[in-house]
Design a protein around this motif. Structure first.
Motif, PDB file in Angstrom:
ATOM      1  N   CYS A 217      99.256 -12.656  52.498  1.00  0.00           N
ATOM      2  CA  CYS A 217     100.441 -13.051  51.717  1.00  0.00           C
ATOM      3  C   CYS A 217     100.333 -12.609  50.253  1.00  0.00           C
ATOM      4  O   CYS A 217     100.955 -13.221  49.370  1.00  0.00           O
ATOM      5  N   MET A 218      99.559 -11.581  49.968  1.00  0.00           N
ATOM      6  CA  MET A 218      99.364 -11.126  48.589  1.00  0.00           C
ATOM      7  C   MET A 218     100.371 -10.056  48.209  1.00  0.00           C
ATOM      8  O   MET A 218     100.853  -9.308  49.057  1.00  0.00           O
ATOM      9  N   ARG A 219     100.671 -10.015  46.932  1.00  0.00           N
ATOM     10  CA  ARG A 219     101.460  -8.907  46.398  1.00  0.00           C
ATOM     11  C   ARG A 219     100.599  -7.651  46.458  1.00  0.00           C
ATOM     12  O   ARG A 219      99.367  -7.733  46.398  1.00  0.00           O
ATOM     13  N   ILE A 220     101.263  -6.480  46.510  1.00  0.00           N
ATOM     14  CA  ILE A 220     100.487  -5.239  46.638  1.00  0.00           C
ATOM     15  C   ILE A 220      99.616  -5.026  45.406  1.00  0.00           C
ATOM     16  O   ILE A 220      98.505  -4.485  45.498  1.00  0.00           O
ATOM     17  N   SER A 221     100.072  -5.469  44.231  1.00  0.00           N
ATOM     18  CA  SER A 221      99.255  -5.339  43.020  1.00  0.00           C
ATOM     19  C   SER A 221      98.004  -6.201  43.115  1.00  0.00           C
ATOM     20  O   SER A 221      96.942  -5.840  42.603  1.00  0.00           O
ATOM     21  N   GLU A 222      98.109  -7.351  43.778  1.00  0.00           N
ATOM     22  CA  GLU A 222      96.956  -8.228  43.957  1.00  0.00           C
ATOM     23  C   GLU A 222      95.981  -7.637  44.974  1.00  0.00           C
ATOM     24  O   GLU A 222      94.770  -7.682  44.780  1.00  0.00           O
ATOM     25  N   VAL A 223      96.535  -7.069  46.046  1.00  0.00           N
ATOM     26  CA  VAL A 223      95.694  -6.441  47.071  1.00  0.00           C
ATOM     27  C   VAL A 223      94.832  -5.343  46.449  1.00  0.00           C
ATOM     28  O   VAL A 223      93.618  -5.266  46.680  1.00  0.00           O
ATOM     29  N   CYS A 224      95.472  -4.493  45.652  1.00  0.00           N
ATOM     30  CA  CYS A 224      94.768  -3.348  45.062  1.00  0.00           C
ATOM     31  C   CYS A 224      93.923  -3.729  43.850  1.00  0.00           C
ATOM     32  O   CYS A 224      93.308  -2.859  43.233  1.00  0.00           O
ATOM     33  N   GLY A 225      93.893  -5.008  43.521  1.00  0.00           N
ATOM     34  CA  GLY A 225      93.072  -5.455  42.395  1.00  0.00           C
ATOM     35  C   GLY A 225      91.866  -6.284  42.823  1.00  0.00           C
ATOM     36  O   GLY A 225      91.080  -6.729  41.977  1.00  0.00           O
ATOM     37  N   LEU A 226      91.701  -6.488  44.127  1.00  0.00           N
ATOM     38  CA  LEU A 226      90.585  -7.294  44.619  1.00  0.00           C
ATOM     39  C   LEU A 226      89.247  -6.585  44.405  1.00  0.00           C
ATOM     40  O   LEU A 226      89.145  -5.377  44.624  1.00  0.00           O
ATOM     41  N   LYS A 227      88.228  -7.349  44.002  1.00  0.00           N
ATOM     42  CA  LYS A 227      86.908  -6.779  43.732  1.00  0.00           C
ATOM     43  C   LYS A 227      85.875  -7.314  44.726  1.00  0.00           C
ATOM     44  O   LYS A 227      85.929  -8.468  45.143  1.00  0.00           O
ATOM     45  N   TRP A 228      84.927  -6.458  45.066  1.00  0.00           N
ATOM     46  CA  TRP A 228      83.859  -6.858  45.977  1.00  0.00           C
ATOM     47  C   TRP A 228      83.055  -8.020  45.406  1.00  0.00           C
ATOM     48  O   TRP A 228      82.608  -8.905  46.148  1.00  0.00           O
ATOM     49  N   ASN A 280      96.175   3.020  43.933  1.00  0.00           N
ATOM     50  CA  ASN A 280      97.295   2.677  43.055  1.00  0.00           C
ATOM     51  C   ASN A 280      98.356   1.947  43.877  1.00  0.00           C
ATOM     52  O   ASN A 280      98.844   2.482  44.870  1.00  0.00           O
ATOM     53  N   PRO A 281      98.728   0.732  43.493  1.00  0.00           N
ATOM     54  CA  PRO A 281      99.732  -0.012  44.270  1.00  0.00           C
ATOM     55  C   PRO A 281     101.063   0.724  44.373  1.00  0.00           C
ATOM     56  O   PRO A 281     101.770   0.585  45.368  1.00  0.00           O
ATOM     57  N   ARG A 282     101.396   1.509  43.360  1.00  0.00           N
ATOM     58  CA  ARG A 282     102.653   2.259  43.417  1.00  0.00           C
ATOM     59  C   ARG A 282     102.589   3.336  44.493  1.00  0.00           C
ATOM     60  O   ARG A 282     103.593   3.630  45.147  1.00  0.00           O
ATOM     61  N   SER A 283     101.420   3.924  44.680  1.00  0.00           N
ATOM     62  CA  SER A 283     101.263   4.947  45.716  1.00  0.00           C
ATOM     63  C   SER A 283     101.411   4.326  47.103  1.00  0.00           C
ATOM     64  O   SER A 283     102.009   4.924  48.000  1.00  0.00           O
ATOM     65  N   SER A 285     103.147   1.556  47.816  1.00  0.00           N
ATOM     66  CA  SER A 285     104.562   1.205  47.975  1.00  0.00           C
ATOM     67  C   SER A 285     105.405   2.442  48.259  1.00  0.00           C
ATOM     68  O   SER A 285     106.316   2.400  49.098  1.00  0.00           O
ATOM     69  N   ALA A 286     105.100   3.537  47.572  1.00  0.00           N
ATOM     70  CA  ALA A 286     105.865   4.770  47.773  1.00  0.00           C
ATOM     71  C   ALA A 286     105.689   5.307  49.186  1.00  0.00           C
ATOM     72  O   ALA A 286     106.655   5.752  49.825  1.00  0.00           O
ATOM     73  N   ALA A 287     104.464   5.250  49.708  1.00  0.00           N
ATOM     74  CA  ALA A 287     104.214   5.709  51.076  1.00  0.00           C
ATOM     75  C   ALA A 287     104.970   4.832  52.069  1.00  0.00           C
ATOM     76  O   ALA A 287     105.567   5.338  53.038  1.00  0.00           O
ATOM     77  N   PHE A 288     104.967   3.537  51.833  1.00  0.00           N
ATOM     78  CA  PHE A 288     105.701   2.603  52.692  1.00  0.00           C
ATOM     79  C   PHE A 288     107.190   2.927  52.684  1.00  0.00           C
ATOM     80  O   PHE A 288     107.839   2.976  53.731  1.00  0.00           O
ATOM     81  N   GLN A 289     107.741   3.167  51.498  1.00  0.00           N
ATOM     82  CA  GLN A 289     109.168   3.440  51.376  1.00  0.00           C
ATOM     83  C   GLN A 289     109.560   4.740  52.070  1.00  0.00           C
ATOM     84  O   GLN A 289     110.603   4.806  52.737  1.00  0.00           O
ATOM     85  N   ARG A 301     111.816  -4.401  52.189  1.00  0.00           N
ATOM     86  CA  ARG A 301     111.017  -4.104  51.008  1.00  0.00           C
ATOM     87  C   ARG A 301     109.558  -4.475  51.276  1.00  0.00           C
ATOM     88  O   ARG A 301     109.272  -5.321  52.124  1.00  0.00           O
ATOM     89  N   TYR A 302     108.664  -3.856  50.529  1.00  0.00           N
ATOM     90  CA  TYR A 302     107.247  -4.178  50.728  1.00  0.00           C
ATOM     91  C   TYR A 302     106.993  -5.649  50.448  1.00  0.00           C
ATOM     92  O   TYR A 302     106.195  -6.294  51.134  1.00  0.00           O
ATOM     93  N   HIS A 303     107.687  -6.201  49.485  1.00  0.00           N
ATOM     94  CA  HIS A 303     107.479  -7.603  49.131  1.00  0.00           C
ATOM     95  C   HIS A 303     107.875  -8.538  50.266  1.00  0.00           C
ATOM     96  O   HIS A 303     107.429  -9.692  50.320  1.00  0.00           O
ATOM     97  N   ASP A 304     108.720  -8.058  51.206  1.00  0.00           N
ATOM     98  CA  ASP A 304     109.111  -8.882  52.355  1.00  0.00           C
ATOM     99  C   ASP A 304     107.916  -9.189  53.255  1.00  0.00           C
ATOM    100  O   ASP A 304     107.960 -10.151  54.034  1.00  0.00           O
ATOM    101  N   LEU A 305     106.862  -8.386  53.162  1.00  0.00           N
ATOM    102  CA  LEU A 305     105.660  -8.655  53.958  1.00  0.00           C
ATOM    103  C   LEU A 305     105.009  -9.961  53.519  1.00  0.00           C
ATOM    104  O   LEU A 305     104.364 -10.647  54.317  1.00  0.00           O
TER     105      LEU A 305
END
Length: 353
Positions: A217-228, A280-283, A285-289, A301-305
């Motif tokens: 249930c994360m935003r794509i910006s949150e997904v791409c910001g997760l750290k090990w 990059n979260p924009r990349s 989202s762009a691939a999804f679109q 929309r990606y946010h609908d996920l």
């Protein structure tokens, strides 16, 4: 002592822009700097001369006025203001800079000007929720005029303006979005994304990120910001840093459980970089679109996920407090009304368990 210089830069489309920067020096050091960009060098030169003359005549700290467009320029050039705004607010402010309302002086703005702006934007296709953003973000910029830039601005009109614009139905809340992807749509998306990620130029695990976005249930910006370093393998949790919160811009860290197959997806990822999903979260989202459009899937929309993931958790029987621990919502009413769209037939499955 006040002085100015002009810098020329070339845009990606080949057009030239001229940035006039005004400086004020005192005791050998710069104590003030402001700039504005123009399409023509002559305009930049005129601005620089007039601004220097104004400072020399009236002093740096004398209250002054300018157009709303010039105020927006000052705001956007201030890194402590503009750079801390979200993408939506930045986009809206840039759009306001190109509207007719930007030609009005900050101390002369009237409610009727805001009405005209909303009508013009509505005629161009903007919805009441979008226009509500226009007015709110313009107010936010105008409120900074005097305390930050010593510019007189007629901020008081906004209190009456919001009431009148709502009564006229020019501004309003966004309609509740209920879109969830169907099982068939998700299957098609996964298949198409899997084909796309096989291309030699692609380095993004698109299908993993798609499924993880739903499960977490994360935003794509949150997904791409997760750290090990923020992953707790024993507890199957991860720390989401600076999670979006309207009341707190930074430091809103939250420990989130990785439910379902979310943890397994994380453990599949290469561990050779700081980020779990170093993309990059924009990349993404762009691939999804692109894939969505190619498949002819409409109004998704990606946010609908994120809504899909929250709705699934409710359908599985999680309480609203438990779902909020995953989604990060502080306001449970927002979670229930905005991010939940239940399928009635799922209740039969729960009843049979």
């Amino acid at each position: 002592m006040a002085y100015f210089n002009i810098e020329r830069r070339t845009l990606n489309n080949g057009e030239s822009r001229y940035k006039a920067t005004v400086f004020v020096k005192k005791n050998g050091r710069i104590v003030h700097r402001e700039s504005k960009t123009f399409k023509k060098k002559a305009q930049a030169n005129t601005f620089g001369k007039n601004r220097v003359a104004d400072i020399e005549t009236n002093g740096l700290n004398s209250a002054k006025t300018c157009t709303i467009g010039e105020l927006i320029d000052l705001y956007m050039n201030d890194k402590d203001l503009y750079d801390k705004d979200g993408r939506t607010k930045q986009y809206c402010i840039r759009l306001l800079r190109d509207c007719d309302i930007s030609k009005i002086n900050t101390d002369s703005l009237k409610v009727s000007d805001l009405i005209t702006h909303c009508r013009n934007r509505r005629n161009a296709g903007a919805k009441p929720a979008t226009l509500s953003h226009d007015i709110s973000y313009l107010k936010a910029v105008m409120k900074k005029a005097h305390p930050v830039f010593n510019i007189d601005a007629n901020v008081e009109i906004f209190e009456d303006a919001f009431i009148i614009l709502k009564d006229m139905e020019l501004i309003g809340k966004s309609e509740k979005r209920t879109r969830r992807p169907t099982t068939n749509e998700l299957d098609k998306l996964r298949e198409a994304l899997a084909q796309r990620q096989q291309h030699h130029a692609n380095t993004i695990p698109l299908t993993d990120i798609l499924d993880f976005s739903i499960l977490s249930c994360m935003r794509i910006s949150e997904v791409c910001g997760l750290k090990w370093q923020d992953l707790n393998i024993e507890h199957k949790t991860v720390l989401v840093r600076d999670r979006k919160d309207p009341r707190k811009k930074q430091g809103n860290h939250m420990l989130v459980p990785l439910l379902g197959g979310a943890f397994d997806i994380v453990m599949k990822q290469p561990k050779n970089k700081e980020l779990i999903f170093p993309h990059n979260p924009r990349s993404v989202s762009a691939a999804f679109q692109r894939v969505r459009n190619k498949l002819g899937i409409e109004d998704l929309r990606y946010h609908d996920l994120r809504r899909e993931g929250a709705s699934r958790l409710f359908e599985k029987g999680y309480s609203i407090e438990e779902v909020a621990q995953v989604t990060g919502h502080r306001n449970l009413n927002t979670l229930w009304t905005v991010y939940t769209q239940l399928y009635p037939h799922k209740l039969h499955e729960k009843n049979s368990e």
